[in-house]
Structure formats: structure tokens, C-alpha cells
Scaffold this active site. Structure first.
Site, PDB file in Angstrom:
ATOM      1  N   TYR A   1       0.833  -1.211   0.000  1.00 18.43           N
ATOM      2  CA  TYR A   1       0.000   0.000   0.000  1.00 18.43           C
ATOM      3  C   TYR A   1       0.868   1.262   0.000  1.00 18.43           C
ATOM      4  O   TYR A   1       0.679   2.158  -0.825  1.00 18.43           O
ATOM      5  CB  TYR A   1      -0.915  -0.024   1.215  1.00 18.43           C
ATOM      6  CG  TYR A   1      -1.895   1.124   1.279  1.00 18.43           C
ATOM      7  CD1 TYR A   1      -2.925   1.238   0.349  1.00 18.43           C
ATOM      8  CD2 TYR A   1      -1.801   2.092   2.280  1.00 18.43           C
ATOM      9  CE1 TYR A   1      -3.841   2.291   0.407  1.00 18.43           C
ATOM     10  CE2 TYR A   1      -2.706   3.142   2.351  1.00 18.43           C
ATOM     11  CZ  TYR A   1      -3.712   3.236   1.413  1.00 18.43           C
ATOM     12  OH  TYR A   1      -4.604   4.280   1.480  1.00 18.43           O
ATOM     13  N   ASP A   2       1.841   1.314   0.928  1.00 18.72           N
ATOM     14  CA  ASP A   2       2.676   2.515   1.057  1.00 18.72           C
ATOM     15  C   ASP A   2       3.443   2.795  -0.230  1.00 18.72           C
ATOM     16  O   ASP A   2       3.370   3.892  -0.802  1.00 18.72           O
ATOM     17  CB  ASP A   2       3.669   2.336   2.208  1.00 18.72           C
ATOM     18  CG  ASP A   2       2.986   2.061   3.536  1.00 18.72           C
ATOM     19  OD1 ASP A   2       1.749   2.118   3.585  1.00 18.72           O
ATOM     20  OD2 ASP A   2       3.696   1.786   4.519  1.00 18.72           O
TER      21      ASP A   2
ATOM     22  N   ASN B   1      -6.079  10.090   8.254  1.00 17.53           N
ATOM     23  CA  ASN B   1      -7.170   9.279   8.809  1.00 17.53           C
ATOM     24  C   ASN B   1      -8.515   9.989   8.706  1.00 17.53           C
ATOM     25  O   ASN B   1      -8.652  11.125   9.148  1.00 17.53           O
ATOM     26  CB  ASN B   1      -6.887   8.932  10.269  1.00 17.53           C
ATOM     27  CG  ASN B   1      -5.758   7.937  10.416  1.00 17.53           C
ATOM     28  OD1 ASN B   1      -4.645   8.199   9.981  1.00 17.53           O
ATOM     29  ND2 ASN B   1      -6.046   6.800  11.027  1.00 17.53           N
TER      30      ASN B   1
ATOM     31  N   VAL C   1     -10.768   3.839  14.384  1.00 20.57           N
ATOM     32  CA  VAL C   1     -12.055   4.447  14.740  1.00 20.57           C
ATOM     33  C   VAL C   1     -13.190   3.452  14.547  1.00 20.57           C
ATOM     34  O   VAL C   1     -14.038   3.274  15.435  1.00 20.57           O
ATOM     35  CB  VAL C   1     -12.309   5.721  13.906  1.00 20.57           C
ATOM     36  CG1 VAL C   1     -13.642   6.350  14.296  1.00 20.57           C
ATOM     37  CG2 VAL C   1     -11.196   6.730  14.101  1.00 20.57           C
TER      38      VAL C   1
ATOM     39  N   PHE D   1     -13.005   0.698  17.274  1.00 20.67           N
ATOM     40  CA  PHE D   1     -13.478   1.115  18.598  1.00 20.67           C
ATOM     41  C   PHE D   1     -14.995   1.265  18.629  1.00 20.67           C
ATOM     42  O   PHE D   1     -15.656   0.839  19.580  1.00 20.67           O
ATOM     43  CB  PHE D   1     -12.821   2.450  18.985  1.00 20.67           C
ATOM     44  CG  PHE D   1     -11.406   2.312  19.474  1.00 20.67           C
ATOM     45  CD1 PHE D   1     -10.807   1.081  19.607  1.00 20.67           C
ATOM     46  CD2 PHE D   1     -10.665   3.440  19.811  1.00 20.67           C
ATOM     47  CE1 PHE D   1      -9.498   0.949  20.056  1.00 20.67           C
ATOM     48  CE2 PHE D   1      -9.360   3.336  20.272  1.00 20.67           C
ATOM     49  CZ  PHE D   1      -8.775   2.085  20.398  1.00 20.67           C
TER      50      PHE D   1
ATOM     51  N   ARG E   1      -2.650   9.799  16.123  1.00 22.41           N
ATOM     52  CA  ARG E   1      -3.275   9.929  14.805  1.00 22.41           C
ATOM     53  C   ARG E   1      -4.093  11.219  14.805  1.00 22.41           C
ATOM     54  O   ARG E   1      -4.418  11.780  15.849  1.00 22.41           O
ATOM     55  CB  ARG E   1      -4.206   8.742  14.502  1.00 22.41           C
ATOM     56  CG  ARG E   1      -3.539   7.394  14.417  1.00 22.41           C
ATOM     57  CD  ARG E   1      -2.633   7.271  13.197  1.00 22.41           C
ATOM     58  NE  ARG E   1      -2.086   5.916  13.091  1.00 22.41           N
ATOM     59  CZ  ARG E   1      -0.966   5.524  13.684  1.00 22.41           C
ATOM     60  NH1 ARG E   1      -0.291   6.369  14.454  1.00 22.41           N
ATOM     61  NH2 ARG E   1      -0.525   4.291  13.522  1.00 22.41           N
TER      62      ARG E   1
ATOM     63  N   HIS F   1       4.402   5.672  14.662  1.00 19.77           N
ATOM     64  CA  HIS F   1       4.257   6.126  16.031  1.00 19.77           C
ATOM     65  C   HIS F   1       3.566   7.483  16.114  1.00 19.77           C
ATOM     66  O   HIS F   1       2.860   7.764  17.089  1.00 19.77           O
ATOM     67  CB  HIS F   1       5.630   6.206  16.712  1.00 19.77           C
ATOM     68  CG  HIS F   1       6.256   4.870  16.948  1.00 19.77           C
ATOM     69  ND1 HIS F   1       6.993   4.203  15.998  1.00 19.77           N
ATOM     70  CD2 HIS F   1       6.219   4.043  18.045  1.00 19.77           C
ATOM     71  CE1 HIS F   1       7.410   3.044  16.476  1.00 19.77           C
ATOM     72  NE2 HIS F   1       6.951   2.919  17.708  1.00 19.77           N
ATOM     73  N   LYS F   2       3.779   8.332  15.118  1.00 16.17           N
ATOM     74  CA  LYS F   2       3.166   9.652  15.119  1.00 16.17           C
ATOM     75  C   LYS F   2       2.620   9.961  13.726  1.00 16.17           C
ATOM     76  O   LYS F   2       3.234   9.605  12.727  1.00 16.17           O
ATOM     77  CB  LYS F   2       4.176  10.737  15.534  1.00 16.17           C
ATOM     78  CG  LYS F   2       4.557  10.696  17.002  1.00 16.17           C
ATOM     79  CD  LYS F   2       5.482  11.844  17.351  1.00 16.17           C
ATOM     80  CE  LYS F   2       5.837  11.838  18.838  1.00 16.17           C
ATOM     81  NZ  LYS F   2       4.675  12.146  19.684  1.00 16.17           N
TER      82      LYS F   2
END
Length: 441
Positions: free
Chosen positions: A262-263, A291, A305, A308, A328, A390-391
């Protein structure tokens, strides 16, 4: 009998027409029509006809359409009117108008959203998916004709079923890996599974969609002279070493990891798009989407999202991967659609970050979901997935400056709208399943 025939033939005389009035001059041979009569009887009628035509066009001049507003002919959502009027007023003095496809454009290539134009024929690949279906709603709402091309791997007919029967809507079940010939003015290329669960399911197919599918759509844009918009992703930044991420950052991507289909597929799609632009002069636009959440998301697609929300509605623990401190940013789908349309109609290639710069950790997101759905929902920690960034936070300064765009829907405002949609789908499906069981019994 023979003598009688000879006698009749000898006595038959050819009578010339008797010229007893000017009307009989049309029977005369060439050159025998009196010139004086022609000028006396015909020229006055010709002069009168010319006078009538001149008087008509001087009384009813053709009106110029370049300054007519779209508000007189196309019904727009009230929430968009002010924004579109401002865009029109800001761009109205930038030059004369020329044709672009079936619309009007300034000489610098920009098509202001509020400028009067004829409806476009727009192709949306992946238009039955989550983001694509909301984009289709907006395009149909402003009066365009929309063709959706989708293989329905992650897209759903239910997302666009409300347009069935509309003569300005068409759904074609087709895989963009195979070429297709259509006549369109604009191409929004969204086709590709966007969640880890789906794009990891068949990684070879995913990268083919990104590479071959993008090549096919760029080839179509070249053949028909359409403007092309590629929906890329924030995943092109990988696990970023720069925070927040700006468009000039080249990223930190693992080219052989489980997410690279994908990336790296999206990075290659960006490369192809720019090569077609530089080498062949194709009008292109590139959006890097961060996102996004909202109604019509796939319920079990592995994105945080949707995970959850579905878990909280089902009274299941909320699964947090790693320590929950990874961050995110979450934008509501209507904000993204507005950004995509402004990018397509603007005069800048990009790439542009389209996302919400509001940053949440996974634990903070879980708490917002608890507040919205179930305060008693439990949180369960699991090992982190491979190559999980991570960020993630966009720098949207470029979009603010050049597109006059920024998100307006907060997470606490948009999340309840998504919860309502998920609740209807989850429990509606369960009720349908229970009824089918009772019927069979």
C-alpha cells in the site's frame, strides 16, 4: 391506323406559352428574364428582411454567461453557499474566461467553485466505497453526471443505492486493473483498498491496483483530455522522522514490509501521476489523505475508529495496540470531500495534505468513544502491529493558503454521526439475520 397516326403527328403543333404577365417569365429560357423586373420586385423584399434581422438582434442581444452565478441554476447545500460565493468573488478578477472541458475557467486554469458552468461528466473510481460514495453525493448534488467504476471488493452498492434511477448516475462493476473507455471531463481516482485488513489480504492485487490501475486511469485522462485527481495517502510518509509532516518530507518507508504494497504502491502512483503531467501535459492533482472517519465506513476493516465504535456497540473490549501512545489525526468525511473538490477545481497540482491537525493518542480516542457510546467499555492492550507509525499529524498550511481549506468538524461532533450509522447497520443486520432464522425454522 398507321395513316391516322401519321396524320395526327403531322398536324400536332408545339405551342409556346403565351407571355401575358410577369409571372410567366419563369418559363422563358436563360437570359430572357428582364433585369428591371428583378430589381423592381425582389430587391425591396431582401432589404426588408435584412432590416428585420438587424432590428431583432439589436433589441435582444446575446447575454454573456461568464458573469452568471451558479446559484441561479444549480441547487447547492446551504452550508456551501457562503464558501463558494467567497471563492468566486476572490477569483473573479484574475483574468478572462476560457473553456475547460464543459466548464468555464480562468486563463490561469482555475475553475472557481461558484462560477456558472455546464454540468460535467465525472468518473469516480472506487465510488461505491466509504469516501467515494460521499464524493458522489456532492457531485450529483451540484448537478454533475457521475460514472462510478468499482469492483465492489470493499465498496458496497448500498452506499450509492439512493442514486439508482437517477439519469445522471451510472454504476459500472469493473476492476481498474483492466482498461476502460469512457468520455469524461474529470477523473477522481480513489480505487484501492485503504485499510490494513483489506490491503494485506492480497498484497499483489493491492500494488497492481495502485500501479496498473493508476496507469489505466492516467491513460484514459490522456485520451479524452480529462483532469485527473489521485487520492494518495499519509502512508507515503511511513513511520515519519519529521513531525508534523509537510508535503516536502520524503518519508521513512520500509520498502519490503507487510504494509509496503500500500505505502510503496501509493508512492509509485504519485510518481506516475507526475510523470504524465511533466511528460505529456496531463492536468493532474494529488491529495495525501490522513485518517478519515464517518458513516459508511466498513465495520470490521481494522482501522482504529471503526474498530473502537463497533467494539463499543457490541459490548466488546476496545483493543489498543502497543502502549496506546501512538498518535493519529482524524477528519470527518465531509471535510475531506470538500478538500478534494477544491483541489480538483483549483489551479495547483499538489501534493496537498488533507487531514485534521488535531492530534489524539489511541488511549485518548478510546476515551472519547467511551464517552460517546459506553462509559463502562473496557480497554484491552495487544502487541503492536509491524511498521505501525508512532506519530501521524499533517501540516495543512499549504492547503489553507492555496485552497482556502481546513477541517471544520471536530471529533466529538462527528463521532456521534458515525455511531448512529454503525448502530443501524450492526443491529439492523442482526435483526434481519434473526428474522431469516425464524422464517427457515
Amino acid at each position: 391506323m398507321t395513316s391516322e397516326l401519321i396524320h395526327r403527328s403531322q398536324t400536332t403543333q408545339i405551342q409556346e406559352p403565351i407571355v401575358d404577365s410577369p409571372r410567366h417569365f419563369k418559363f422563358l429560357g436563360k437570359g430572357r428574364y428582364p433585369i428591371g423586373y428583378m430589381f423592381r420586385e425582389r430587391i425591396p423584399f431582401i432589404l426588408i428582411g435584412i432590416a428585420i434581422v438587424t432590428l431583432f438582434f439589436s433589441t435582444f442581444p446575446q447575454s454573456s454567461r461568464s458573469h452568471v452565478s451558479v446559484w441561479d441554476s444549480v441547487v447547492q447545500p446551504e452550508s456551501d453557499l457562503l464558501t463558494r460565493r467567497v471563492l468566486y468573488e476572490e477569483g473573479s478578477g484574475s483574468g478572462s474566461s476560457i473553456g475547460y472541458g464543459r466548464t468555464l475557467a480562468n486563463v490561469d486554469g482555475k475553475v472557481p467553485l461558484g462560477l456558472e458552468r455546464k454540468s460535467l461528466r465525472v468518473l469516480v473510481t472506487g465510488g461505491a466505497g466509504f469516501v467515494g460514495s460521499h464524493l458522489v453525493d456532492r457531485l450529483i448534488g451540484r448537478g454533475d453526471s457521475v460514472i462510478v467504476v468499482d469492483n465492489l471488493f470493499t465498496g458496497r452498492k448500498e452506499n450509492v443505492v439512493h442514486h439508482f434511477g437517477n439519469p445522471r448516475f451510472e454504476l459500472i462493476r469493473h476492476d481498474v486493473v483492466e482498461p476502460i473507455l469512457l468520455e469524461v471531463d474529470q477523473i477522481y481516482h480513489l480505487a484501492c483498498p485503504a485499510s490494513p485488513v483489506h490491503y494485506k489480504f492480497n498484497p499483489v492485487k493491492t500494488i497492481k491496483t495502485n500501479v496498473v490501475g493508476t496507469l489505466n486511469m492516467l491513460g484514459l485522462a490522456k485520451r479524452v483530455g480529462a483532469r485527473f485527481l489521485l487520492t494518495s495517502t499519509s502512508e507515503v510518509y511511513g513511520d515519519p522522522l519529521q513531525h508534523p509532516q509537510v508535503e516536502t518530507y520524503w518519508g521513512n518507508v520500509n520498502p519490503i514490509g507487510v504494509r509496503s504494497c500500500y505505502d510503496e504502491g501509493k508512492r509509485t502512483a504519485e510518481t506516475l501521476t507526475m510523470d504524465y503531467h511533466r511528460g505529456l501535459g496531463i492536468e493532474v492533482r494529488i491529495a495525501r489523505i490522513f485518517n478519515t472517519y464517518g458513516p459508511r465506513m466498513c465495520i470490521d476493516d481494522g482501522r482504529v475508529v471503526s474498530n473502537f465504535v463497533a467494539q463499543a456497540l457490541r459490548k466488546e473490549p476496545l483493543t489498543v495496540y502497543g502502549d496506546g501512545k501512538q498518535t493519529r489525526s482524524f477528519q470527518y468525511v465531509s471535510d475531506l470531500v470538500e478538500g478534494l473538490m477544491r483541489l480538483m477545481e483549483g489551479d495547483h497540482v499538489g501534493p496537498f495534505n488533507l487531514g485534521n491537525p488535531g492530534e489524539f493518542t489511541m488511549l485518548e480516542l478510546a476515551q472519547v468513544v467511551q464517552e460517546t457510546i459506553d462509559p463502562n467499555a473496557k480497554i484491552e492492550f495487544r502487541p503492536n502491529t509491524e511498521d505501525d507509525p508512532h506519530k501521524r499529524k499533517p501540516d495543512i498550511s499549504k492547503a489553507k493558503e492555496l485552497l482556502s481549506w481546513e477541517p471544520t468538524v471536530s471529533l466529538r461532533k462527528g463521532l456521534p454521526l458515525m455511531v448512529s450509522d454503525f448502530k443501524n447497520r450492526i443491529f439492523g443486520d442482526q435483526r434481519d439475520g434473526d428474522r431469516s432464522i425464524l422464517t427457515k425454522a
